[in-house]
Design a protein around this motif. Structure first.
Motif, PDB file in Angstrom:
ATOM      1  N   ILE A  53       0.876  -1.166   0.000  1.00 40.02           N
ATOM      2  CA  ILE A  53       0.000   0.000   0.000  1.00 40.02           C
ATOM      3  C   ILE A  53       0.912   1.214   0.000  1.00 40.02           C
ATOM      4  CG2 ILE A  53      -1.758   1.302   1.238  1.00 40.02           C
ATOM      5  CD1 ILE A  53      -2.713  -1.403   2.387  1.00 40.02           C
ATOM      6  N   LYS A  54       0.844   1.975  -1.056  1.00 38.00           N
ATOM      7  CA  LYS A  54       1.710   3.145  -1.183  1.00 38.00           C
ATOM      8  C   LYS A  54       1.247   4.243  -0.234  1.00 38.00           C
ATOM      9  CE  LYS A  54       4.068   2.504  -5.320  1.00 38.00           C
ATOM     10  NZ  LYS A  54       4.972   3.182  -6.193  1.00 38.00           N
ATOM     11  N   LYS A  55       2.190   4.760   0.513  1.00 33.33           N
ATOM     12  CA  LYS A  55       1.902   5.804   1.490  1.00 33.33           C
ATOM     13  C   LYS A  55       1.323   7.052   0.820  1.00 33.33           C
ATOM     14  CE  LYS A  55       4.225   8.397   5.130  1.00 33.33           C
ATOM     15  NZ  LYS A  55       5.501   8.599   5.829  1.00 33.33           N
ATOM     16  N   GLU A  56       1.867   7.397  -0.336  1.00 33.58           N
ATOM     17  CA  GLU A  56       1.455   8.620  -1.023  1.00 33.58           C
ATOM     18  C   GLU A  56       0.005   8.578  -1.491  1.00 33.58           C
ATOM     19  OE1 GLU A  56       4.075   6.623  -2.507  1.00 33.58           O
ATOM     20  OE2 GLU A  56       5.453   7.490  -1.063  1.00 33.58           O
ATOM     21  N   THR A  57      -0.435   7.404  -1.954  1.00 32.26           N
ATOM     22  CA  THR A  57      -1.767   7.303  -2.545  1.00 32.26           C
ATOM     23  C   THR A  57      -2.755   6.520  -1.690  1.00 32.26           C
ATOM     24  OG1 THR A  57      -1.207   5.274  -3.735  1.00 32.26           O
ATOM     25  CG2 THR A  57      -0.780   7.372  -4.872  1.00 32.26           C
ATOM     26  N   GLY A  58      -2.233   5.672  -0.805  1.00 35.23           N
ATOM     27  CA  GLY A  58      -3.097   4.808  -0.013  1.00 35.23           C
ATOM     28  C   GLY A  58      -3.692   3.667  -0.818  1.00 35.23           C
ATOM     29  N   LEU A  59      -3.192   3.475  -2.033  1.00 32.58           N
ATOM     30  CA  LEU A  59      -3.731   2.433  -2.906  1.00 32.58           C
ATOM     31  C   LEU A  59      -2.962   1.126  -2.762  1.00 32.58           C
ATOM     32  CD1 LEU A  59      -4.329   4.504  -6.166  1.00 32.58           C
ATOM     33  CD2 LEU A  59      -6.018   3.812  -4.451  1.00 32.58           C
ATOM     34  N   TYR A  60      -3.718   0.046  -2.810  1.00 27.12           N
ATOM     35  CA  TYR A  60      -3.188  -1.311  -2.763  1.00 27.12           C
ATOM     36  C   TYR A  60      -2.738  -1.681  -4.163  1.00 27.12           C
ATOM     37  CZ  TYR A  60      -3.618  -6.447  -2.470  1.00 27.12           C
ATOM     38  OH  TYR A  60      -3.404  -7.794  -2.519  1.00 27.12           O
ATOM     39  N   GLU A  61      -1.530  -2.242  -4.276  1.00 24.06           N
ATOM     40  CA  GLU A  61      -1.072  -2.706  -5.580  1.00 24.06           C
ATOM     41  C   GLU A  61      -0.274  -3.986  -5.426  1.00 24.06           C
ATOM     42  OE1 GLU A  61       1.274   0.580  -7.086  1.00 24.06           O
ATOM     43  OE2 GLU A  61       3.087  -0.244  -6.221  1.00 24.06           O
ATOM     44  N   LEU A  62      -0.431  -4.858  -6.402  1.00 22.03           N
ATOM     45  CA  LEU A  62       0.340  -6.095  -6.421  1.00 22.03           C
ATOM     46  C   LEU A  62       1.753  -5.792  -6.891  1.00 22.03           C
ATOM     47  CD1 LEU A  62      -2.252  -8.553  -7.984  1.00 22.03           C
ATOM     48  CD2 LEU A  62      -1.590  -8.357  -5.586  1.00 22.03           C
ATOM     49  N   VAL A  63       2.707  -6.477  -6.306  1.00 25.08           N
ATOM     50  CA  VAL A  63       4.103  -6.355  -6.721  1.00 25.08           C
ATOM     51  C   VAL A  63       4.297  -7.286  -7.913  1.00 25.08           C
ATOM     52  CG1 VAL A  63       6.488  -6.729  -5.988  1.00 25.08           C
ATOM     53  CG2 VAL A  63       4.826  -5.772  -4.382  1.00 25.08           C
ATOM     54  N   SER A  64       4.942  -6.794  -8.943  1.00 27.53           N
ATOM     55  CA  SER A  64       5.125  -7.584 -10.167  1.00 27.53           C
ATOM     56  C   SER A  64       6.074  -8.758  -9.931  1.00 27.53           C
ATOM     57  CB  SER A  64       5.685  -6.704 -11.287  1.00 27.53           C
ATOM     58  OG  SER A  64       7.036  -6.375 -11.028  1.00 27.53           O
ATOM     59  N   GLY A  65       5.940  -9.752 -10.776  1.00 24.10           N
ATOM     60  CA  GLY A  65       6.839 -10.902 -10.720  1.00 24.10           C
ATOM     61  C   GLY A  65       8.289 -10.500 -10.903  1.00 24.10           C
ATOM     62  N   GLU A  66       8.529  -9.514 -11.766  1.00 23.60           N
ATOM     63  CA  GLU A  66       9.896  -9.039 -11.995  1.00 23.60           C
ATOM     64  C   GLU A  66      10.480  -8.420 -10.732  1.00 23.60           C
ATOM     65  OE1 GLU A  66       7.296  -8.023 -14.072  1.00 23.60           O
ATOM     66  OE2 GLU A  66       7.712  -9.495 -15.629  1.00 23.60           O
ATOM     67  N   GLU A  67       9.663  -7.651 -10.013  1.00 22.86           N
ATOM     68  CA  GLU A  67      10.143  -7.054  -8.761  1.00 22.86           C
ATOM     69  C   GLU A  67      10.425  -8.129  -7.718  1.00 22.86           C
ATOM     70  OE1 GLU A  67       8.489  -2.968  -7.462  1.00 22.86           O
ATOM     71  OE2 GLU A  67       6.870  -3.962  -8.577  1.00 22.86           O
ATOM     72  N   ILE A  68       9.567  -9.137  -7.657  1.00 22.36           N
ATOM     73  CA  ILE A  68       9.776 -10.220  -6.692  1.00 22.36           C
ATOM     74  C   ILE A  68      11.080 -10.950  -6.994  1.00 22.36           C
ATOM     75  CG2 ILE A  68       8.888 -12.435  -5.862  1.00 22.36           C
ATOM     76  CD1 ILE A  68       6.052 -11.209  -6.159  1.00 22.36           C
ATOM     77  N   VAL A  69      11.369 -11.181  -8.268  1.00 17.12           N
ATOM     78  CA  VAL A  69      12.637 -11.816  -8.653  1.00 17.12           C
ATOM     79  C   VAL A  69      13.805 -10.955  -8.179  1.00 17.12           C
ATOM     80  CG1 VAL A  69      14.091 -12.428 -10.634  1.00 17.12           C
ATOM     81  CG2 VAL A  69      11.693 -13.134 -10.579  1.00 17.12           C
ATOM     82  N   LYS A  70      13.692  -9.647  -8.344  1.00 19.07           N
ATOM     83  CA  LYS A  70      14.745  -8.726  -7.897  1.00 19.07           C
ATOM     84  C   LYS A  70      14.910  -8.799  -6.377  1.00 19.07           C
ATOM     85  CE  LYS A  70      13.918  -4.367  -7.421  1.00 19.07           C
ATOM     86  NZ  LYS A  70      13.574  -2.964  -7.569  1.00 19.07           N
ATOM     87  N   TYR A  71      13.796  -8.787  -5.645  1.00 16.88           N
ATOM     88  CA  TYR A  71      13.865  -8.876  -4.188  1.00 16.88           C
ATOM     89  C   TYR A  71      14.450 -10.213  -3.747  1.00 16.88           C
ATOM     90  CZ  TYR A  71      10.748  -4.791  -4.151  1.00 16.88           C
ATOM     91  OH  TYR A  71      10.195  -3.550  -4.332  1.00 16.88           O
ATOM     92  N   ALA A  72      14.111 -11.284  -4.469  1.00 20.20           N
ATOM     93  CA  ALA A  72      14.633 -12.610  -4.130  1.00 20.20           C
ATOM     94  C   ALA A  72      16.149 -12.652  -4.299  1.00 20.20           C
ATOM     95  CB  ALA A  72      13.966 -13.679  -4.989  1.00 20.20           C
ATOM     96  N   GLY A  73      16.646 -12.082  -5.381  1.00 19.10           N
ATOM     97  CA  GLY A  73      18.092 -12.032  -5.595  1.00 19.10           C
ATOM     98  C   GLY A  73      18.788 -11.257  -4.492  1.00 19.10           C
ATOM     99  N   ALA A  74      18.197 -10.135  -4.114  1.00 19.74           N
ATOM    100  CA  ALA A  74      18.769  -9.323  -3.041  1.00 19.74           C
ATOM    101  C   ALA A  74      18.710 -10.061  -1.707  1.00 19.74           C
ATOM    102  CB  ALA A  74      18.041  -7.985  -2.950  1.00 19.74           C
ATOM    103  N   ALA A  75      17.630 -10.802  -1.468  1.00 19.06           N
ATOM    104  CA  ALA A  75      17.499 -11.562  -0.217  1.00 19.06           C
ATOM    105  C   ALA A  75      18.581 -12.629  -0.121  1.00 19.06           C
ATOM    106  CB  ALA A  75      16.112 -12.202  -0.127  1.00 19.06           C
ATOM    107  N   LYS A  76      18.857 -13.290  -1.227  1.00 19.29           N
ATOM    108  CA  LYS A  76      19.883 -14.337  -1.229  1.00 19.29           C
ATOM    109  C   LYS A  76      21.270 -13.758  -0.991  1.00 19.29           C
ATOM    110  CE  LYS A  76      17.225 -17.433  -4.109  1.00 19.29           C
ATOM    111  NZ  LYS A  76      17.081 -18.089  -5.394  1.00 19.29           N
TER     112      LYS A  76
END
Length: 84
Positions: A53-76
């Motif tokens: 949920i973005k603080k600026e807009t208060g809107l709920y949004e799904l995180v893209s698969g590409e972003e999740i892959v990026k976060y997974a690489g960073a987590a590892k």
């Protein structure tokens, strides 16, 4: 903080690692590291779903698969001991 199989281990990890002033991106990396900690699948990202949920807009949004892959690489990279 976490529920289901491995929840105690994940909760312990999050309590030790989380800092209140981290960015949304760093929180996402931490969340993925927690998921990998209790998941049998430590390589793929198909089992990970994330939203924000973005603080600026208060809107709920799904995180893209590409972003999740990026976060997974960073987590590892950032939490390699948690991937075992």
């Amino acid at each position: 903080i976490a529920i289901g199989a491995g929840s105690e281990q994940v909760t312990d990890f999050l309590e030790k690692t989380y800092k209140g002033d981290i960015s949304t991106a760093d929180a996402s990396v931490l969340a993925v590291a927690g998921i990998y900690l209790s998941s049998e699948d430590k390589e793929g990202t198909g089992h990970i779903r994330m939203a924000r949920i973005k603080k600026e807009t208060g809107l709920y949004e799904l995180v893209s698969g590409e972003e999740i892959v990026k976060y997974a690489g960073a987590a590892k990279e950032k939490y390699p001991q948690e991937q075992k």
